[in-house]
Design an enzyme around this catalytic site. Structure first.
Site, PDB file in Angstrom:
ATOM      1  CD  GLN A   1      37.275  45.963  33.229  1.00  0.00           C
ATOM      2  OE1 GLN A   1      37.749  44.536  32.475  1.00  0.00           O
ATOM      3  NE2 GLN A   1      38.300  47.303  32.905  1.00  0.00           N
TER       4      GLN A   1
ATOM      5  CG  HIS B   1      32.877  43.891  36.265  1.00  0.00           C
ATOM      6  ND1 HIS B   1      34.116  43.549  36.199  1.00  0.00           N
ATOM      7  CD2 HIS B   1      32.257  42.661  35.086  1.00  0.00           C
ATOM      8  CE1 HIS B   1      34.031  43.209  35.016  1.00  0.00           C
ATOM      9  NE2 HIS B   1      33.370  42.683  34.238  1.00  0.00           N
TER      10      HIS B   1
ATOM     11  CB  CYS C   1      16.188  39.813  52.555  1.00  0.00           C
ATOM     12  SG  CYS C   1      15.786  40.890  51.081  1.00  0.00           S
TER      13      CYS C   1
ATOM     14  CB  THR D   1      41.930  47.882  32.921  1.00  0.00           C
ATOM     15  OG1 THR D   1      41.638  46.893  32.785  1.00  0.00           O
ATOM     16  CG2 THR D   1      41.783  48.357  31.603  1.00  0.00           C
TER      17      THR D   1
ATOM     18  CG  ASN E   1      48.021  49.688  32.367  1.00  0.00           C
ATOM     19  OD1 ASN E   1      47.247  50.175  33.083  1.00  0.00           O
ATOM     20  ND2 ASN E   1      48.139  49.011  32.392  1.00  0.00           N
TER      21      ASN E   1
HETATM   22  C1  BV8 Z   1      31.056  36.732  30.739  1.00  0.00           C
HETATM   23  C2  BV8 Z   1      34.100  41.532  39.766  1.00  0.00           C
HETATM   24  C3  BV8 Z   1      29.457  35.808  29.379  1.00  0.00           C
HETATM   25  C4  BV8 Z   1      34.506  40.757  41.349  1.00  0.00           C
HETATM   26  C5  BV8 Z   1      35.255  40.834  38.603  1.00  0.00           C
HETATM   27  C6  BV8 Z   1      38.788  32.226  27.214  1.00  0.00           C
HETATM   28  C7  BV8 Z   1      38.402  33.513  26.510  1.00  0.00           C
HETATM   29  C8  BV8 Z   1      38.365  34.591  26.989  1.00  0.00           C
HETATM   30  C9  BV8 Z   1      36.747  35.120  27.545  1.00  0.00           C
HETATM   31  C10 BV8 Z   1      36.689  33.706  28.886  1.00  0.00           C
HETATM   32  C11 BV8 Z   1      37.609  32.531  28.856  1.00  0.00           C
HETATM   33  N1  BV8 Z   1      36.692  32.114  29.521  1.00  0.00           N
HETATM   34  C12 BV8 Z   1      35.973  32.637  30.172  1.00  0.00           C
HETATM   35  C13 BV8 Z   1      35.244  33.627  29.709  1.00  0.00           C
HETATM   36  C14 BV8 Z   1      34.601  34.725  29.767  1.00  0.00           C
HETATM   37  C15 BV8 Z   1      36.046  35.698  31.502  1.00  0.00           C
HETATM   38  C16 BV8 Z   1      36.820  36.332  30.819  1.00  0.00           C
HETATM   39  O1  BV8 Z   1      36.718  36.921  30.534  1.00  0.00           O
HETATM   40  N2  BV8 Z   1      37.713  35.025  31.314  1.00  0.00           N
HETATM   41  C17 BV8 Z   1      39.052  35.668  31.546  1.00  0.00           C
HETATM   42  C18 BV8 Z   1      40.339  35.894  32.844  1.00  0.00           C
HETATM   43  C19 BV8 Z   1      39.845  35.108  30.196  1.00  0.00           C
HETATM   44  N3  BV8 Z   1      34.444  36.650  32.175  1.00  0.00           N
HETATM   45  C20 BV8 Z   1      33.533  36.504  32.506  1.00  0.00           C
HETATM   46  O2  BV8 Z   1      33.177  35.824  33.404  1.00  0.00           O
HETATM   47  C21 BV8 Z   1      32.317  38.036  32.140  1.00  0.00           C
HETATM   48  N4  BV8 Z   1      31.144  37.145  31.915  1.00  0.00           N
HETATM   49  O3  BV8 Z   1      31.775  36.248  30.068  1.00  0.00           O
HETATM   50  O4  BV8 Z   1      30.041  36.020  30.353  1.00  0.00           O
HETATM   51  C22 BV8 Z   1      28.279  35.345  29.592  1.00  0.00           C
HETATM   52  C23 BV8 Z   1      27.426  35.386  28.109  1.00  0.00           C
HETATM   53  C24 BV8 Z   1      25.894  35.055  28.496  1.00  0.00           C
HETATM   54  C25 BV8 Z   1      25.288  34.889  29.749  1.00  0.00           C
HETATM   55  C26 BV8 Z   1      26.094  34.936  30.995  1.00  0.00           C
HETATM   56  C27 BV8 Z   1      27.385  35.203  30.653  1.00  0.00           C
HETATM   57  C28 BV8 Z   1      32.290  38.403  33.642  1.00  0.00           C
HETATM   58  C29 BV8 Z   1      33.807  39.000  34.262  1.00  0.00           C
HETATM   59  C30 BV8 Z   1      33.662  39.649  35.505  1.00  0.00           C
HETATM   60  C31 BV8 Z   1      34.481  39.266  36.772  1.00  0.00           C
HETATM   61  N5  BV8 Z   1      34.503  39.697  38.296  1.00  0.00           N
HETATM   62  N6  BV8 Z   1      35.502  41.507  39.321  1.00  0.00           N
HETATM   63  C32 BV8 Z   1      35.442  41.411  42.146  1.00  0.00           C
HETATM   64  O5  BV8 Z   1      35.749  42.817  42.041  1.00  0.00           O
HETATM   65  O6  BV8 Z   1      35.772  40.358  43.100  1.00  0.00           O
HETATM   66  S1  BV8 Z   1      36.970  40.574  37.464  1.00  0.00           S
HETATM   67  C33 BV8 Z   1      38.331  42.044  37.506  1.00  0.00           C
HETATM   68  O7  BV8 Z   1      38.910  41.148  36.899  1.00  0.00           O
HETATM   69  C34 BV8 Z   1      37.687  43.189  37.585  1.00  0.00           C
HETATM   70  O8  BV8 Z   1      36.304  43.695  37.752  1.00  0.00           O
HETATM   71  C35 BV8 Z   1      38.273  43.177  36.661  1.00  0.00           C
HETATM   72  O9  BV8 Z   1      37.230  43.408  35.159  1.00  0.00           O
HETATM   73  C36 BV8 Z   1      39.298  42.457  35.915  1.00  0.00           C
HETATM   74  C37 BV8 Z   1      40.923  42.387  35.321  1.00  0.00           C
HETATM   75  O10 BV8 Z   1      41.064  43.123  36.522  1.00  0.00           O
HETATM   76  P1  BV8 Z   1      42.224  45.171  36.365  1.00  0.00           P
HETATM   77  O11 BV8 Z   1      41.052  45.191  36.863  1.00  0.00           O
HETATM   78  O12 BV8 Z   1      42.392  44.850  34.567  1.00  0.00           O
HETATM   79  O13 BV8 Z   1      42.510  44.443  37.498  1.00  0.00           O
HETATM   80  P2  BV8 Z   1      44.665  44.021  37.303  1.00  0.00           P
HETATM   81  O14 BV8 Z   1      44.486  43.869  38.500  1.00  0.00           O
HETATM   82  O15 BV8 Z   1      44.380  42.697  36.020  1.00  0.00           O
HETATM   83  O16 BV8 Z   1      45.421  45.035  36.645  1.00  0.00           O
HETATM   84  C38 BV8 Z   1      45.027  46.200  37.025  1.00  0.00           C
HETATM   85  C39 BV8 Z   1      46.014  47.006  36.241  1.00  0.00           C
HETATM   86  O17 BV8 Z   1      45.912  48.461  36.284  1.00  0.00           O
HETATM   87  C40 BV8 Z   1      47.220  46.206  35.373  1.00  0.00           C
HETATM   88  O18 BV8 Z   1      47.657  47.081  34.350  1.00  0.00           O
HETATM   89  C41 BV8 Z   1      48.438  47.236  36.127  1.00  0.00           C
HETATM   90  O19 BV8 Z   1      49.993  47.778  35.548  1.00  0.00           O
HETATM   91  C42 BV8 Z   1      47.771  48.714  35.985  1.00  0.00           C
HETATM   92  N7  BV8 Z   1      48.456  49.688  37.486  1.00  0.00           N
HETATM   93  C43 BV8 Z   1      48.638  48.964  38.728  1.00  0.00           C
HETATM   94  N8  BV8 Z   1      49.058  50.006  39.509  1.00  0.00           N
HETATM   95  C44 BV8 Z   1      48.365  50.854  38.711  1.00  0.00           C
HETATM   96  C45 BV8 Z   1      48.087  50.767  37.517  1.00  0.00           C
HETATM   97  N9  BV8 Z   1      47.643  51.928  36.249  1.00  0.00           N
HETATM   98  C46 BV8 Z   1      47.860  52.818  36.650  1.00  0.00           C
HETATM   99  N10 BV8 Z   1      48.240  53.562  38.201  1.00  0.00           N
HETATM  100  C47 BV8 Z   1      49.462  52.352  38.453  1.00  0.00           C
HETATM  101  N11 BV8 Z   1      49.181  53.045  39.777  1.00  0.00           N
END
Ligand code: BV8
Length: 237
Positions: A94, A112, A139, A179, A204
């Site tokens: 991701q 992503h 571009c 994640t 994690n």
């Molecule tokens: C889509 C790129 C459909 C940008 C990113 C309601 C319910 C369900 C779903 C939805 C909803 N409303 C909308 C949606 C869909 C939506 C979604 O899921 N929303 C969520 C908020 C509810 N999803 C989308 O829109 C996706 N597209 O659904 O398209 C569609 C269908 C047809 C036609 C067209 C479209 C697209 C989502 C992509 C968004 N882009 N990133 C950028 O990077 O700037 S998201 C971004 O956050 C990441 O890419 C990743 O996917 C996401 C989560 O982040 P994580 O990587 O998990 O990081 P996070 O900080 O959250 O967690 C870190 C973890 O690591 C923690 O658990 C922590 O404990 C751990 N950690 C920390 N340190 C360590 C560690 N682990 C080990 N060692 C360590 N040292």
């Protein structure tokens, strides 16, 4: 973990947590990337439409910062596994950073997008790009000043979903690393894999929103738990 000897095909999902110890902010820790910004202000097509400079500066800052970071032992371990593993293996990340590749992994899929690509909204060409976009450079393919980050925003379709689901269908083992399980469709992969009969393992720092779906969860920093797991798998293969 179940019977590791019959594991042939592995799918690994990584998130921001695997790059945390390389000094790249995660999204949901305090002070993390999203804490400084509302997601809908910087990571949606509407935000880009409404305030392109804010969005371009957000990604320019990250593109520059990522290039100063290095892979950590977790990336190195996955690269070692990728090189040695005789069966199928796919690292679905991701993350938009290129630390998996810089550690030596090659079977990597950026669902992503990638911080080192610029995507022309005029001619649709993706070009390698390491500098800023705020000055609206031309571009390389068509000359239009219409480049955006090649990053999948909320509401946009993640890349290569068919290839990901095909890999999940043939997976014997699904491993999720660093994640929070907050964002779909990535957060649903563990359920798909489990329904299709794969073993599921989570590595994690803390329990995630998806932990209940995993056969096993190991808590700890990726730089410790990932090399430990890779050594285990390579010893059994
Ligand atoms: C889509 C790129 C459909 C940008 C990113 C309601 C319910 C369900 C779903 C939805 C909803 N409303 C909308 C949606 C869909 C939506 C979604 O899921 N929303 C969520 C908020 C509810 N999803 C989308 O829109 C996706 N597209 O659904 O398209 C569609 C269908 C047809 C036609 C067209 C479209 C697209 C989502 C992509 C968004 N882009 N990133 C950028 O990077 O700037 S998201 C971004 O956050 C990441 O890419 C990743 O996917 C996401 C989560 O982040 P994580 O990587 O998990 O990081 P996070 O900080 O959250 O967690 C870190 C973890 O690591 C923690 O658990 C922590 O404990 C751990 N950690 C920390 N340190 C360590 C560690 N682990 C080990 N060692 C360590 N040292």
């Amino acid at each position: 973990m179940g019977d590791m000897s019959r594991i042939r095909n592995i799918v690994i999902l990584t998130g921001a947590g695997i790059s945390a110890e390389s000094g790249i902010d995660t999204f949901r820790s305090e002070g993390g990337l999203w804490e400084q910004h509302r997601v809908e202000d910087v990571a949606t097509p509407e935000a880009f439409e409404r305030n392109p400079d804010l969005v371009l500066r957000f990604y320019d800052m990250r593109r520059e910062a990522i290039q100063t970071k290095l892979p950590n032992p977790a990336h190195d371990a996955l690269a070692r596994l990728d090189v040695a593993w005789k069966g199928e293996l796919l690292i679905v990340t991701q993350n938009i950073d290129d630390l998996h590749e810089r550690a030596g992994a090659s079977r990597v899929l950026h669902m992503h997008g990638e911080h080192l690509n610029a995507w022309c909204t005029w001619c649709d060409t993706r070009s390698r790009w390491s500098g800023p976009l705020i000055d609206r450079p031309e571009c390389p393919a068509c000359g239009a000043r219409a480049l955006r980050p090649d990053v999948v925003w909320f509401g946009e379709m993640p890349y290569q979903m068919e290839r990901i689901y095909a890999a999940l269908r043939s997976a014997d083992l699904f491993v999720s690393i660093g994640t929070s399980g907050a964002v779909y469709p990535a957060a649903g992969f563990v359920q798909n894999a489990r329904d299709l009969g794969a073993q599921t393992l989570e590595l994690n720092l803390e329990r995630s929103q998806g932990s209940a779906w995993f056969h096993e969860t190991r808590l700890g920093p990726a730089s410790v738990v990932v090399p430990e797991w890779v050594d285990e798998v390579l010893a059994l293969s």
